[in-house]
Design a protein around this motif. Structure first.
Motif, PDB file in Angstrom:
ATOM      1  N   ASP A  55      -9.301 -32.470  27.908  1.00  0.00           N
ATOM      2  CA  ASP A  55      -8.475 -33.585  27.398  1.00  0.00           C
ATOM      3  C   ASP A  55      -7.249 -33.587  28.419  1.00  0.00           C
ATOM      4  O   ASP A  55      -6.745 -32.799  29.184  1.00  0.00           O
ATOM      5  N   LEU A  56      -6.625 -35.011  28.366  1.00  0.00           N
ATOM      6  CA  LEU A  56      -5.389 -35.198  29.210  1.00  0.00           C
ATOM      7  C   LEU A  56      -4.161 -35.561  28.470  1.00  0.00           C
ATOM      8  O   LEU A  56      -4.512 -36.129  27.520  1.00  0.00           O
ATOM      9  N   VAL A  57      -3.202 -34.718  29.013  1.00  0.00           N
ATOM     10  CA  VAL A  57      -1.789 -35.036  28.307  1.00  0.00           C
ATOM     11  C   VAL A  57      -0.828 -35.683  29.267  1.00  0.00           C
ATOM     12  O   VAL A  57      -0.724 -34.890  30.279  1.00  0.00           O
ATOM     13  N   VAL A  58      -0.215 -36.721  29.170  1.00  0.00           N
ATOM     14  CA  VAL A  58       0.595 -37.227  29.826  1.00  0.00           C
ATOM     15  C   VAL A  58       2.027 -37.019  29.479  1.00  0.00           C
ATOM     16  O   VAL A  58       2.391 -37.275  28.197  1.00  0.00           O
ATOM     17  N   LEU A  59       2.997 -36.733  30.263  1.00  0.00           N
ATOM     18  CA  LEU A  59       4.455 -36.297  29.818  1.00  0.00           C
ATOM     19  C   LEU A  59       5.267 -37.240  30.654  1.00  0.00           C
ATOM     20  O   LEU A  59       5.592 -36.946  32.032  1.00  0.00           O
ATOM     21  N   VAL A  60       6.050 -37.946  30.107  1.00  0.00           N
ATOM     22  CA  VAL A  60       6.940 -39.064  30.706  1.00  0.00           C
ATOM     23  C   VAL A  60       8.442 -38.537  30.941  1.00  0.00           C
ATOM     24  O   VAL A  60       8.901 -38.405  29.651  1.00  0.00           O
ATOM     25  N   HIS A  61       9.049 -38.143  31.981  1.00  0.00           N
ATOM     26  CA  HIS A  61      10.380 -37.744  31.908  1.00  0.00           C
ATOM     27  C   HIS A  61      11.814 -38.587  31.560  1.00  0.00           C
ATOM     28  O   HIS A  61      11.313 -39.697  31.330  1.00  0.00           O
ATOM     29  N   GLY A  62      12.791 -38.142  31.062  1.00  0.00           N
ATOM     30  CA  GLY A  62      13.780 -38.942  30.932  1.00  0.00           C
ATOM     31  C   GLY A  62      14.758 -39.390  32.177  1.00  0.00           C
ATOM     32  O   GLY A  62      14.100 -39.168  33.136  1.00  0.00           O
ATOM     33  N   THR A  63      15.823 -39.852  31.931  1.00  0.00           N
ATOM     34  CA  THR A  63      16.698 -40.253  32.913  1.00  0.00           C
ATOM     35  C   THR A  63      16.998 -39.239  34.060  1.00  0.00           C
ATOM     36  O   THR A  63      16.962 -39.719  35.170  1.00  0.00           O
ATOM     37  N   ALA A  64      17.094 -37.927  33.706  1.00  0.00           N
ATOM     38  CA  ALA A  64      17.494 -36.934  34.510  1.00  0.00           C
ATOM     39  C   ALA A  64      15.959 -36.697  35.380  1.00  0.00           C
ATOM     40  O   ALA A  64      16.233 -35.955  36.503  1.00  0.00           O
ATOM     41  N   ARG A  65      14.835 -37.075  34.963  1.00  0.00           N
ATOM     42  CA  ARG A  65      13.963 -36.968  36.203  1.00  0.00           C
ATOM     43  C   ARG A  65      13.320 -35.660  36.155  1.00  0.00           C
ATOM     44  O   ARG A  65      13.030 -35.079  37.226  1.00  0.00           O
ATOM     45  N   TRP A  66      13.304 -34.896  34.987  1.00  0.00           N
ATOM     46  CA  TRP A  66      12.887 -33.455  34.908  1.00  0.00           C
ATOM     47  C   TRP A  66      11.399 -33.143  35.044  1.00  0.00           C
ATOM     48  O   TRP A  66      10.789 -32.709  33.909  1.00  0.00           O
ATOM     49  N   ALA A 125      -9.174 -38.398  36.493  1.00  0.00           N
ATOM     50  CA  ALA A 125     -10.709 -38.460  36.106  1.00  0.00           C
ATOM     51  C   ALA A 125     -11.733 -38.476  37.365  1.00  0.00           C
ATOM     52  O   ALA A 125     -12.904 -37.979  37.056  1.00  0.00           O
ATOM     53  N   GLU A 126     -11.345 -38.930  38.586  1.00  0.00           N
ATOM     54  CA  GLU A 126     -12.305 -38.812  39.489  1.00  0.00           C
ATOM     55  C   GLU A 126     -12.238 -37.247  40.389  1.00  0.00           C
ATOM     56  O   GLU A 126     -13.316 -37.258  40.852  1.00  0.00           O
ATOM     57  N   ARG A 127     -11.317 -36.770  39.892  1.00  0.00           N
ATOM     58  CA  ARG A 127     -11.268 -35.166  40.389  1.00  0.00           C
ATOM     59  C   ARG A 127     -11.604 -34.148  39.365  1.00  0.00           C
ATOM     60  O   ARG A 127     -12.205 -33.051  39.770  1.00  0.00           O
ATOM     61  N   TYR A 128     -11.476 -34.449  38.144  1.00  0.00           N
ATOM     62  CA  TYR A 128     -11.804 -33.321  37.116  1.00  0.00           C
ATOM     63  C   TYR A 128     -12.815 -34.057  35.968  1.00  0.00           C
ATOM     64  O   TYR A 128     -12.624 -35.419  35.957  1.00  0.00           O
ATOM     65  N   ARG A 129     -13.135 -33.151  35.144  1.00  0.00           N
ATOM     66  CA  ARG A 129     -14.203 -33.840  34.093  1.00  0.00           C
ATOM     67  C   ARG A 129     -13.023 -34.096  32.972  1.00  0.00           C
ATOM     68  O   ARG A 129     -12.635 -32.933  32.476  1.00  0.00           O
ATOM     69  N   LEU A 130     -12.876 -35.514  32.386  1.00  0.00           N
ATOM     70  CA  LEU A 130     -11.860 -35.507  31.187  1.00  0.00           C
ATOM     71  C   LEU A 130     -12.903 -35.728  30.092  1.00  0.00           C
ATOM     72  O   LEU A 130     -14.090 -36.348  30.188  1.00  0.00           O
ATOM     73  N   ARG A 131     -12.614 -35.237  29.044  1.00  0.00           N
ATOM     74  CA  ARG A 131     -13.675 -35.859  27.755  1.00  0.00           C
ATOM     75  C   ARG A 131     -13.483 -37.042  27.304  1.00  0.00           C
ATOM     76  O   ARG A 131     -14.310 -37.648  26.652  1.00  0.00           O
ATOM     77  N   SER A 132     -12.150 -37.641  27.587  1.00  0.00           N
ATOM     78  CA  SER A 132     -12.286 -39.019  27.159  1.00  0.00           C
ATOM     79  C   SER A 132     -11.444 -40.090  27.974  1.00  0.00           C
ATOM     80  O   SER A 132     -10.740 -39.442  28.809  1.00  0.00           O
ATOM     81  N   GLN A 133     -11.484 -41.333  27.982  1.00  0.00           N
ATOM     82  CA  GLN A 133     -10.685 -42.290  28.588  1.00  0.00           C
ATOM     83  C   GLN A 133      -9.313 -42.436  27.849  1.00  0.00           C
ATOM     84  O   GLN A 133      -8.465 -42.540  28.460  1.00  0.00           O
ATOM     85  N   ARG A 134      -9.259 -41.608  26.803  1.00  0.00           N
ATOM     86  CA  ARG A 134      -7.978 -41.826  25.729  1.00  0.00           C
ATOM     87  C   ARG A 134      -7.146 -40.358  26.223  1.00  0.00           C
ATOM     88  O   ARG A 134      -7.682 -39.386  26.474  1.00  0.00           O
ATOM     89  N   PHE A 135      -5.866 -40.453  26.143  1.00  0.00           N
ATOM     90  CA  PHE A 135      -5.165 -39.265  26.676  1.00  0.00           C
ATOM     91  C   PHE A 135      -3.779 -39.249  25.359  1.00  0.00           C
ATOM     92  O   PHE A 135      -3.488 -40.477  24.809  1.00  0.00           O
ATOM     93  N   HIS A 154      -0.918 -50.760  25.506  1.00  0.00           N
ATOM     94  CA  HIS A 154      -2.216 -49.897  25.934  1.00  0.00           C
ATOM     95  C   HIS A 154      -2.663 -49.149  24.738  1.00  0.00           C
ATOM     96  O   HIS A 154      -2.954 -48.106  25.052  1.00  0.00           O
ATOM     97  N   PRO A 155      -2.574 -49.608  23.454  1.00  0.00           N
ATOM     98  CA  PRO A 155      -3.154 -48.697  22.522  1.00  0.00           C
ATOM     99  C   PRO A 155      -4.500 -48.196  22.640  1.00  0.00           C
ATOM    100  O   PRO A 155      -4.732 -46.909  22.003  1.00  0.00           O
ATOM    101  N   GLU A 156      -5.556 -49.087  23.259  1.00  0.00           N
ATOM    102  CA  GLU A 156      -6.755 -48.453  23.274  1.00  0.00           C
ATOM    103  C   GLU A 156      -6.906 -47.382  24.241  1.00  0.00           C
ATOM    104  O   GLU A 156      -8.017 -46.520  24.235  1.00  0.00           O
ATOM    105  N   ARG A 157      -5.948 -47.025  25.076  1.00  0.00           N
ATOM    106  CA  ARG A 157      -6.153 -45.845  25.885  1.00  0.00           C
ATOM    107  C   ARG A 157      -5.431 -44.651  25.278  1.00  0.00           C
ATOM    108  O   ARG A 157      -5.267 -43.580  25.879  1.00  0.00           O
ATOM    109  N   LEU A 158      -4.711 -44.543  24.311  1.00  0.00           N
ATOM    110  CA  LEU A 158      -3.983 -43.497  23.759  1.00  0.00           C
ATOM    111  C   LEU A 158      -4.750 -42.779  22.452  1.00  0.00           C
ATOM    112  O   LEU A 158      -5.142 -43.271  21.449  1.00  0.00           O
ATOM    113  N   LEU A 159      -4.847 -41.405  22.735  1.00  0.00           N
ATOM    114  CA  LEU A 159      -5.602 -40.406  21.747  1.00  0.00           C
ATOM    115  C   LEU A 159      -4.283 -40.352  20.701  1.00  0.00           C
ATOM    116  O   LEU A 159      -4.744 -39.994  19.508  1.00  0.00           O
TER     117      LEU A 159
END
Length: 289
Positions: A55-66, A125-135, A154-159
């Protein structure tokens, strides 16, 4: 939009992983918008010749860009839960010198940050096998801005989506334009607002119990963010604004779990345990099917 295949990289080719493609990777430039980049954390024992899908987890930083700090904070989670962590880096100053917030609005300064992120996901997704298009998606502070607006688009892309302490929130308000509301949503984003699809996305909200300072988020008519309709939340702190967003989503039949971390102010690192606990629950439920 048609995207080109990802470029070949030193140490690996498309379909063949190199040394820097596992564990905590370097930053890679986005093929769609090379001024933006991302890093990954991939389980070190991932076998490109095997059959395991992650599965894929996306983490989006705050203003400080950590971005890297958040990625590193989820490294053990990646190994334990068998996920890939993707942490994009959206630099400051993209639209004008010194600006800090263009990515929070999703579309700004000629950049569609949501579409760039989706293409980063496609690269993975092109480099690794992902279980779903949703993340799974989490963002704190500025990333919390991004996360709840991405849910709208994009609710259709979110797990599942975890929204951490955004300073300024967009409500499902048909009487005001974006960013305050969604009256002109289709004009801005080129697609219809799908509230029914949002109802099928698990939503998490997390914030520190002492996140009450307003110096960074106070709104006045002189601010660049000011627009008609902002008056209702102008003086509210992050706790109050997140509560308003929760009430708004729930009034549209969108379920929300909220964690308030006691004794903590505006510190995304203190939210990690609550986010990981919620992510693990969502993953377990999704994998049952």
């Amino acid at each position: 939009m048609i995207f080109a295949p990802p470029p070949l990289r030193e140490g690996g080719t498309a379909g063949r992983l190199g040394y820097y493609d596992r564990g905590r990777t370097p930053y890679f430039a986005s093929r769609l918008e090379p001024r933006l980049s991302y890093c990954l954390c991939v389980p070190r024992d991932y076998d490109e010749q095997g059959s395991e899908a992650l599965d894929l987890v996306v983490l989006v930083h705050g203003t400080a860009r950590w971005a890297e700090t958040y990625r590193n904070g989820f490294a053990d989670f990646a190994e334990r839960e068998r996920v890939i962590i993707l942490a994009p880096l959206f630099p400051a100053g993209m639209s004008t010198p010194g600006e800090l917030s263009s990515y929070k609005l999703i579309r700004h300064g000629g950049i569609a940050y949501d579409l760039v992120l989706l293409d980063m996901v496609a690269e993975v997704a092109e480099r690794y096998r992902l279980r779903s298009q949703r993340f799974l998606l989490h963002g704190f502070s500025g990333g919390g801005h991004f996360a709840h607006r991405f849910l709208f688009i994009h609710p259709e892309r979110l797990l599942g989506v975890s929204i951490g302490a955004p300073g300024i929130v967009t409500l499902l308000d048909p009487d005001h334009d974006f960013w305050v509301g969604v009256r002109n949503f289709e004009t801005v984003f080129g697609k219809r607002l799908d509230i029914d699809a949002m109802r099928h996305v698990p939503v998490h909200m997390v914030i520190g119990g002492e996140d009450k300072e307003t110096w960074e988020i106070r709104l006045t008519p002189q601010d660049s963010w000011w627009m008609a309709g902002a008056e209702g939340l102008a003086e509210a702190n992050r706790l109050e604004r997140l509560a308003a967003l929760r009430q708004n989503l729930e009034s549209h039949g969108i379920g929300v779990r909220q964690d308030i971390v006691p004794g903590v102010g505006h510190d995304g690192r203190a939210m990690v345990a609550a986010v990981q606990d919620w992510f693990a629950t969502v993953l377990a439920n999704a994998r049952k099917g």
